[in-house]
Design a protein around this motif. Structure first.
Motif, mmCIF file in Angstrom:
data_model
loop_
_atom_site.group_PDB
_atom_site.id
_atom_site.type_symbol
_atom_site.label_atom_id
_atom_site.label_comp_id
_atom_site.label_asym_id
_atom_site.label_seq_id
_atom_site.Cartn_x
_atom_site.Cartn_y
_atom_site.Cartn_z
ATOM 1 N N GLU A 96 -4.401 45.952 58.217
ATOM 2 C CA GLU A 96 -5.290 46.848 57.621
ATOM 3 C C GLU A 96 -5.865 46.373 56.037
ATOM 4 O O GLU A 96 -5.199 45.951 55.299
ATOM 5 N N ALA A 97 -7.046 46.463 56.022
ATOM 6 C CA ALA A 97 -7.865 45.916 55.007
ATOM 7 C C ALA A 97 -7.984 46.799 53.694
ATOM 8 O O ALA A 97 -8.294 46.443 52.508
ATOM 9 N N GLU A 98 -8.164 48.000 54.043
ATOM 10 C CA GLU A 98 -8.338 49.274 53.040
ATOM 11 C C GLU A 98 -6.902 49.717 52.725
ATOM 12 O O GLU A 98 -5.928 49.492 53.418
ATOM 13 N N PRO A 99 -6.894 50.383 51.657
ATOM 14 C CA PRO A 99 -5.660 51.274 51.177
ATOM 15 C C PRO A 99 -5.224 52.171 52.217
ATOM 16 O O PRO A 99 -6.133 52.760 52.939
ATOM 17 N N THR A 100 -3.939 52.358 52.583
ATOM 18 C CA THR A 100 -3.387 53.277 53.440
ATOM 19 C C THR A 100 -2.501 54.225 52.647
ATOM 20 O O THR A 100 -2.333 54.109 51.463
ATOM 21 N N ASP A 101 -1.970 55.230 53.428
ATOM 22 C CA ASP A 101 -0.887 56.105 52.897
ATOM 23 C C ASP A 101 0.324 55.434 52.377
ATOM 24 O O ASP A 101 1.157 56.182 51.703
ATOM 25 N N LYS A 102 0.571 54.300 52.802
ATOM 26 C CA LYS A 102 1.837 53.192 52.208
ATOM 27 C C LYS A 102 1.568 52.895 51.316
ATOM 28 O O LYS A 102 2.523 52.283 50.294
ATOM 29 N N ASP A 103 0.199 52.515 50.506
ATOM 30 C CA ASP A 103 -0.086 51.959 49.338
ATOM 31 C C ASP A 103 -0.216 53.224 48.173
ATOM 32 O O ASP A 103 -1.068 53.493 47.463
ATOM 33 N N VAL A 104 1.115 53.654 47.808
ATOM 34 C CA VAL A 104 1.586 54.568 46.985
ATOM 35 C C VAL A 104 2.626 54.318 45.945
ATOM 36 O O VAL A 104 3.522 53.519 46.688
ATOM 37 N N LEU A 105 2.552 54.754 44.637
ATOM 38 C CA LEU A 105 3.860 54.140 43.834
ATOM 39 C C LEU A 105 5.199 54.578 44.245
ATOM 40 O O LEU A 105 5.918 53.576 44.199
ATOM 41 N N PRO A 106 5.280 55.749 44.805
ATOM 42 C CA PRO A 106 6.800 56.048 45.588
ATOM 43 C C PRO A 106 7.285 55.111 46.502
ATOM 44 O O PRO A 106 8.458 54.842 46.840
ATOM 45 N N ASN A 107 6.133 54.352 47.296
ATOM 46 C CA ASN A 107 6.531 53.294 48.228
ATOM 47 C C ASN A 107 6.627 52.206 47.875
ATOM 48 O O ASN A 107 6.693 51.141 48.676
ATOM 49 N N LEU A 108 6.658 51.759 46.542
ATOM 50 C CA LEU A 108 6.798 50.578 46.110
ATOM 51 C C LEU A 108 7.910 50.224 45.274
ATOM 52 O O LEU A 108 8.462 51.014 44.596
ATOM 53 N N ARG A 109 8.458 49.071 45.275
ATOM 54 C CA ARG A 109 9.584 48.769 44.473
ATOM 55 C C ARG A 109 9.473 47.165 43.957
ATOM 56 O O ARG A 109 8.797 46.254 44.693
ATOM 57 N N THR A 110 9.817 46.616 42.749
ATOM 58 C CA THR A 110 9.735 45.312 42.231
ATOM 59 C C THR A 110 10.956 44.774 42.747
ATOM 60 O O THR A 110 12.182 45.119 42.569
ATOM 61 N N LEU A 111 10.771 43.490 43.160
ATOM 62 C CA LEU A 111 11.878 42.476 43.545
ATOM 63 C C LEU A 111 11.757 41.100 43.156
ATOM 64 O O LEU A 111 10.640 40.811 42.835
ATOM 65 N N CYS A 112 12.713 40.696 42.802
ATOM 66 C CA CYS A 112 12.733 38.892 42.494
ATOM 67 C C CYS A 112 12.422 38.340 43.805
ATOM 68 O O CYS A 112 12.404 38.850 45.068
ATOM 69 N N LYS A 113 12.178 37.117 43.634
ATOM 70 C CA LYS A 113 11.905 36.183 44.839
ATOM 71 C C LYS A 113 13.108 36.034 45.700
ATOM 72 O O LYS A 113 12.724 36.211 47.107
ATOM 73 N N THR A 114 14.230 36.103 45.406
ATOM 74 C CA THR A 114 15.526 36.176 46.251
ATOM 75 C C THR A 114 15.490 37.197 46.888
ATOM 76 O O THR A 114 15.843 37.389 48.388
ATOM 77 N N HIS A 115 15.207 38.472 46.370
ATOM 78 C CA HIS A 115 15.786 39.701 47.200
ATOM 79 C C HIS A 115 14.284 39.916 47.912
ATOM 80 O O HIS A 115 14.459 40.618 49.183
ATOM 81 N N ASP A 116 13.202 39.745 47.575
ATOM 82 C CA ASP A 116 12.055 39.591 48.385
ATOM 83 C C ASP A 116 12.163 38.872 49.723
ATOM 84 O O ASP A 116 11.742 39.253 50.748
#
Length: 112
Positions: A53-73
């Motif tokens: 998917e090239a365009e923003p979706t309903d998954k592209d919202v702040l509550p669905n994001l988290r910051t991870l370090c390289k190891t955990h990603d």
């Protein structure tokens, strides 16, 4: 816009920065504590966005994001079949709040 170009879009760049700021530029995995000073951080979708998917979706919202370090990603990155590695679970070793191993004999601890 191609799927990979979404991650170069102004929408994604702004959303990513919001997530990093919200998470205080730290890995959000409890007990990790890696920061942008100690690890390459990435912003991960908790619920993956649709592949291709090239365009923003309903998954592209702040509550669905988290910051991870390289190891955990790397521990939960999607495989080619769309499933998360390790079933989406994280492994946290014995690290201090800066993300360094607690074990004094670990090579990363030298000089600290």
């Amino acid at each position: 816009m191609t799927a990979s170009s979404y991650y170069q879009s102004p929408h994604w760049k702004a959303l990513k920065l919001e997530a990093l700021k919200r998470d205080k530029f730290r890995c959000t995995v409890p007990g990790c504590g890696a920061t942008r000073a100690t690890s390459r951080l990435t912003v991960d979708h908790i619920e993956p966005r649709p592949r291709g998917e090239a365009e923003p979706t309903d998954k592209d919202v702040l509550p669905n994001l988290r910051t991870l370090c390289k190891t955990h990603d790397n521990q939960v990155m999607q495989n080619s079949d769309g499933r998360r590695r390790g079933g989406g679970s994280f492994t946290v070793g014995g690290c201090d709040e800066d993300g360094f191993p607690i074990d004094p004999s670990h090579p990363w601890r030298r000089g600290r």
